[in-house]
Motif scaffolding. Sequence first.
Motif, PDB file in Angstrom:
ATOM      1  N   ARG A 159       0.832  -1.189   0.000  1.00 19.28           N
ATOM      2  CA  ARG A 159       0.000   0.000   0.000  1.00 19.28           C
ATOM      3  C   ARG A 159       0.873   1.248   0.000  1.00 19.28           C
ATOM      4  O   ARG A 159       0.970   1.967   1.002  1.00 19.28           O
ATOM      5  CB  ARG A 159      -0.915  -0.004   1.221  1.00 19.28           C
ATOM      6  N   PRO A 160       1.585   1.525  -1.087  1.00 20.52           N
ATOM      7  CA  PRO A 160       2.474   2.688  -1.120  1.00 20.52           C
ATOM      8  C   PRO A 160       1.674   3.975  -0.992  1.00 20.52           C
ATOM      9  O   PRO A 160       0.521   4.062  -1.422  1.00 20.52           O
ATOM     10  CB  PRO A 160       3.131   2.564  -2.497  1.00 20.52           C
ATOM     11  N   ASP A 161       2.296   4.964  -0.386  1.00 20.40           N
ATOM     12  CA  ASP A 161       1.660   6.262  -0.244  1.00 20.40           C
ATOM     13  C   ASP A 161       1.537   6.886  -1.633  1.00 20.40           C
ATOM     14  O   ASP A 161       2.546   7.116  -2.308  1.00 20.40           O
ATOM     15  CB  ASP A 161       2.506   7.150   0.664  1.00 20.40           C
ATOM     16  N   PRO A 162       0.332   7.169  -2.108  1.00 18.86           N
ATOM     17  CA  PRO A 162       0.186   7.745  -3.454  1.00 18.86           C
ATOM     18  C   PRO A 162       0.870   9.089  -3.603  1.00 18.86           C
ATOM     19  O   PRO A 162       1.205   9.511  -4.706  1.00 18.86           O
ATOM     20  CB  PRO A 162      -1.333   7.856  -3.617  1.00 18.86           C
ATOM     21  N   ARG A 163       1.114   9.760  -2.471  1.00 17.98           N
ATOM     22  CA  ARG A 163       1.781  11.058  -2.545  1.00 17.98           C
ATOM     23  C   ARG A 163       3.189  10.943  -3.116  1.00 17.98           C
ATOM     24  O   ARG A 163       3.648  11.823  -3.859  1.00 17.98           O
ATOM     25  CB  ARG A 163       1.829  11.700  -1.154  1.00 17.98           C
ATOM     26  N   PRO A 198      -2.367  22.895   2.378  1.00 14.83           N
ATOM     27  CA  PRO A 198      -1.974  21.488   2.218  1.00 14.83           C
ATOM     28  C   PRO A 198      -1.174  21.262   0.936  1.00 14.83           C
ATOM     29  O   PRO A 198      -1.275  22.033  -0.022  1.00 14.83           O
ATOM     30  CB  PRO A 198      -3.323  20.756   2.162  1.00 14.83           C
ATOM     31  N   GLU A 199      -0.391  20.199   0.930  1.00 17.02           N
ATOM     32  CA  GLU A 199       0.394  19.876  -0.258  1.00 17.02           C
ATOM     33  C   GLU A 199      -0.502  19.446  -1.409  1.00 17.02           C
ATOM     34  O   GLU A 199      -0.232  19.765  -2.574  1.00 17.02           O
ATOM     35  CB  GLU A 199       1.394  18.759   0.064  1.00 17.02           C
ATOM     36  N   PHE A 200      -1.566  18.697  -1.101  1.00 19.09           N
ATOM     37  CA  PHE A 200      -2.478  18.216  -2.138  1.00 19.09           C
ATOM     38  C   PHE A 200      -3.888  18.724  -1.847  1.00 19.09           C
ATOM     39  O   PHE A 200      -4.357  18.679  -0.702  1.00 19.09           O
ATOM     40  CB  PHE A 200      -2.485  16.685  -2.200  1.00 19.09           C
ATOM     41  N   VAL A 201      -4.545  19.222  -2.862  1.00 10.97           N
ATOM     42  CA  VAL A 201      -5.925  19.672  -2.758  1.00 10.97           C
ATOM     43  C   VAL A 201      -6.694  19.114  -3.956  1.00 10.97           C
ATOM     44  O   VAL A 201      -6.111  18.586  -4.901  1.00 10.97           O
ATOM     45  CB  VAL A 201      -6.039  21.210  -2.745  1.00 10.97           C
ATOM     46  N   LEU A 202      -8.015  19.237  -3.916  1.00 11.08           N
ATOM     47  CA  LEU A 202      -8.869  18.735  -4.985  1.00 11.08           C
ATOM     48  C   LEU A 202      -9.560  19.911  -5.659  1.00 11.08           C
ATOM     49  O   LEU A 202     -10.163  20.764  -4.989  1.00 11.08           O
ATOM     50  CB  LEU A 202      -9.912  17.770  -4.407  1.00 11.08           C
ATOM     51  N   GLY A 214     -13.659  25.626  -8.106  1.00 10.09           N
ATOM     52  CA  GLY A 214     -13.386  25.680  -6.677  1.00 10.09           C
ATOM     53  C   GLY A 214     -12.277  24.741  -6.282  1.00 10.09           C
ATOM     54  O   GLY A 214     -11.789  23.940  -7.092  1.00 10.09           O
ATOM     55  N   VAL A 215     -11.867  24.816  -5.037  1.00  6.86           N
ATOM     56  CA  VAL A 215     -10.801  23.994  -4.494  1.00  6.86           C
ATOM     57  C   VAL A 215     -11.200  23.541  -3.097  1.00  6.86           C
ATOM     58  O   VAL A 215     -11.855  24.283  -2.358  1.00  6.86           O
ATOM     59  CB  VAL A 215      -9.461  24.776  -4.448  1.00  6.86           C
ATOM     60  N   THR A 216     -10.850  22.309  -2.730  1.00  7.21           N
ATOM     61  CA  THR A 216     -11.134  21.801  -1.388  1.00  7.21           C
ATOM     62  C   THR A 216      -9.947  20.988  -0.884  1.00  7.21           C
ATOM     63  O   THR A 216      -9.234  20.364  -1.667  1.00  7.21           O
ATOM     64  CB  THR A 216     -12.400  20.923  -1.361  1.00  7.21           C
ATOM     65  N   ASP A 217      -9.742  21.038   0.415  1.00  2.00           N
ATOM     66  CA  ASP A 217      -8.709  20.213   1.037  1.00  2.00           C
ATOM     67  C   ASP A 217      -9.327  19.182   1.984  1.00  2.00           C
ATOM     68  O   ASP A 217      -8.670  18.684   2.894  1.00  2.00           O
ATOM     69  CB  ASP A 217      -7.693  21.083   1.789  1.00  2.00           C
ATOM     70  N   ASP A 218     -10.644  18.880   1.764  1.00  4.21           N
ATOM     71  CA  ASP A 218     -11.321  17.858   2.577  1.00  4.21           C
ATOM     72  C   ASP A 218     -10.508  16.567   2.543  1.00  4.21           C
ATOM     73  O   ASP A 218     -10.256  16.016   1.473  1.00  4.21           O
ATOM     74  CB  ASP A 218     -12.730  17.618   2.034  1.00  4.21           C
ATOM     75  N   SER A 219     -10.087  16.089   3.718  1.00  2.00           N
ATOM     76  CA  SER A 219      -9.151  14.968   3.786  1.00  2.00           C
ATOM     77  C   SER A 219      -9.702  13.698   3.149  1.00  2.00           C
ATOM     78  O   SER A 219      -8.989  12.967   2.463  1.00  2.00           O
ATOM     79  CB  SER A 219      -8.758  14.694   5.248  1.00  2.00           C
ATOM     80  N   GLY A 220     -11.006  13.429   3.356  1.00  2.00           N
ATOM     81  CA  GLY A 220     -11.581  12.221   2.780  1.00  2.00           C
ATOM     82  C   GLY A 220     -11.622  12.262   1.264  1.00  2.00           C
ATOM     83  O   GLY A 220     -11.231  11.306   0.592  1.00  2.00           O
ATOM     84  N   LEU A 221     -12.088  13.376   0.722  1.00  2.00           N
ATOM     85  CA  LEU A 221     -12.157  13.503  -0.727  1.00  2.00           C
ATOM     86  C   LEU A 221     -10.770  13.484  -1.348  1.00  2.00           C
ATOM     87  O   LEU A 221     -10.536  12.829  -2.375  1.00  2.00           O
ATOM     88  CB  LEU A 221     -12.877  14.813  -1.093  1.00  2.00           C
ATOM     89  N   VAL A 222      -9.831  14.202  -0.736  1.00  2.00           N
ATOM     90  CA  VAL A 222      -8.470  14.261  -1.277  1.00  2.00           C
ATOM     91  C   VAL A 222      -7.814  12.885  -1.248  1.00  2.00           C
ATOM     92  O   VAL A 222      -7.160  12.468  -2.212  1.00  2.00           O
ATOM     93  CB  VAL A 222      -7.624  15.291  -0.500  1.00  2.00           C
ATOM     94  N   GLU A 223      -8.024  12.133  -0.161  1.00  2.00           N
ATOM     95  CA  GLU A 223      -7.399  10.819  -0.040  1.00  2.00           C
ATOM     96  C   GLU A 223      -7.904   9.877  -1.132  1.00  2.00           C
ATOM     97  O   GLU A 223      -7.123   9.147  -1.755  1.00  2.00           O
ATOM     98  CB  GLU A 223      -7.685  10.222   1.343  1.00  2.00           C
ATOM     99  N   ARG A 224      -9.212   9.870  -1.381  1.00  2.00           N
ATOM    100  CA  ARG A 224      -9.748   9.015  -2.429  1.00  2.00           C
ATOM    101  C   ARG A 224      -9.243   9.419  -3.805  1.00  2.00           C
ATOM    102  O   ARG A 224      -8.930   8.574  -4.652  1.00  2.00           O
ATOM    103  CB  ARG A 224     -11.286   9.046  -2.385  1.00  2.00           C
ATOM    104  N   ALA A 225      -9.158  10.729  -4.023  1.00  2.00           N
ATOM    105  CA  ALA A 225      -8.658  11.203  -5.315  1.00  2.00           C
ATOM    106  C   ALA A 225      -7.179  10.843  -5.510  1.00  2.00           C
ATOM    107  O   ALA A 225      -6.758  10.490  -6.609  1.00  2.00           O
ATOM    108  CB  ALA A 225      -8.845  12.714  -5.418  1.00  2.00           C
ATOM    109  N   LEU A 226      -6.404  10.904  -4.438  1.00  2.00           N
ATOM    110  CA  LEU A 226      -4.982  10.555  -4.516  1.00  2.00           C
ATOM    111  C   LEU A 226      -4.821   9.107  -4.914  1.00  2.00           C
ATOM    112  O   LEU A 226      -4.011   8.772  -5.794  1.00  2.00           O
ATOM    113  CB  LEU A 226      -4.296  10.824  -3.171  1.00  2.00           C
ATOM    114  N   ARG A 227      -5.566   8.231  -4.281  1.00  2.00           N
ATOM    115  CA  ARG A 227      -5.432   6.809  -4.573  1.00  2.00           C
ATOM    116  C   ARG A 227      -5.915   6.495  -5.993  1.00  2.00           C
ATOM    117  O   ARG A 227      -5.371   5.616  -6.656  1.00  2.00           O
ATOM    118  CB  ARG A 227      -6.175   5.969  -3.541  1.00  2.00           C
TER     119      ARG A 227
END
Length: 415
Positions: free
Chosen positions: A356-360, A378-382, A397-410
């Motif tokens: 499970r590598p960190d997608p970042r 934050p380093e990554f935003v959506l 628009g831009v969001t840094d919602d952790s749940g949304l950003v995490e899913r988008a990263l993966r």
Amino acid sequence: MRTQDSQQGGAADEALADPPPAIGTDERRMHVRAYNFWVSLLGGRAFPSIDDLDPASIGDFGPNSVLLDFTADESNPRIAWLGRALREEGELGADVRTLADVPGRSLVSRLTDHFLQIIANRAPIGFEAEFVNVRGNSALYRGILMPFSSDGETIDYIYGVINWKELADAALTADIVAAADRAMAALRAEALVPAPTPAVAPSWADGPSRSFASPSSPAVEVGDESDLADALALARESASTAASSDLRSRAALYRAICHAYAFACATEDAPEAYAELLEDAGLKAQARAPMTPIAKLVFGAACDKTRLAEYAAVLAHARRHAVQPDGMTRFLDRFSGGLKAIVAAERAARRPAAARPDPRERLRETPAAATLAFSVEPEFVLLLGRRAGPGEVAILGVTDDSGLVERALRYAARD
């Protein structure tokens, strides 16, 4: 009461509850012994042969049994055998020859609520409830119906075994309780016995004390091989009900999962008895997947492999979180997303960290398609965009919602 999240998870759970309250040991064991007897007659067939059944020779539960013959009339079966105890309970005479002849306030009449289910399910059906008998007294009963066949394919006979307890009337019960309280008070006054701790009243499904029983999940205390076999039989019965085509529901499945988990916990207190059950079923314990044999024992090795794997994952995740048997219903109800979400969480927990590598790390090396001027921490935003024209995207628009950003990263870092 289901939460909104768990209701939404119900659609995903579909074929993937409040479990039935615990009942008296004697009643359950007669039911289990009858089921084991039926299994012993299978001989590799779908149903036991009616030629192998002789209720008159069964001293254990024969008096509490009835045999229905559907060969002449499927809607009104002939009573081919009626045990002495059932005949006396319903005050049934020799003129009772078919199920339609049975008066409404006898235990045998209760079979009409269930025998059509067994023909549809093509498997044993267990049941329990309360009713008022011919003497006007409330009675709690538990039974099992088992299919038999004359040709190996058609269910044309059904054998039922029923046990029951007749309750004292309310006035007599109140007198007994009052007398016992007076006696105990007198003993405590003399310091002969300590004050008792309140106990939870025993409960039967649909019985008078159901609302007073505090545990909503099965609590199994196992001390020997017989108790463990009882726990397994109870779990199998719930699994059979959950798999029934006309009874398939999320509640029935949750009930089966709860009983399977109670059995899984019980095996830890009776390892030798569990090992014997595995050996009898031709299964082996699995260190890396300890719940897989449990799922096979309860739901059947012939159950769809994907389903078995999901059931085992749910049981394993509950054990990972040290859920107690009487808290399993609460655990299932409160897990957002239902069983499918539990399965996903367990599989994620099992996955080695290296897999499970960190997608970042991967996305930091990905070339940028464009650079926009935004003031973000934050380093990554959506970003939310809309096509504005050929080759153009308008950023809305831009969001840094952790749940949304995490899913988008993966999603972005997938292969």
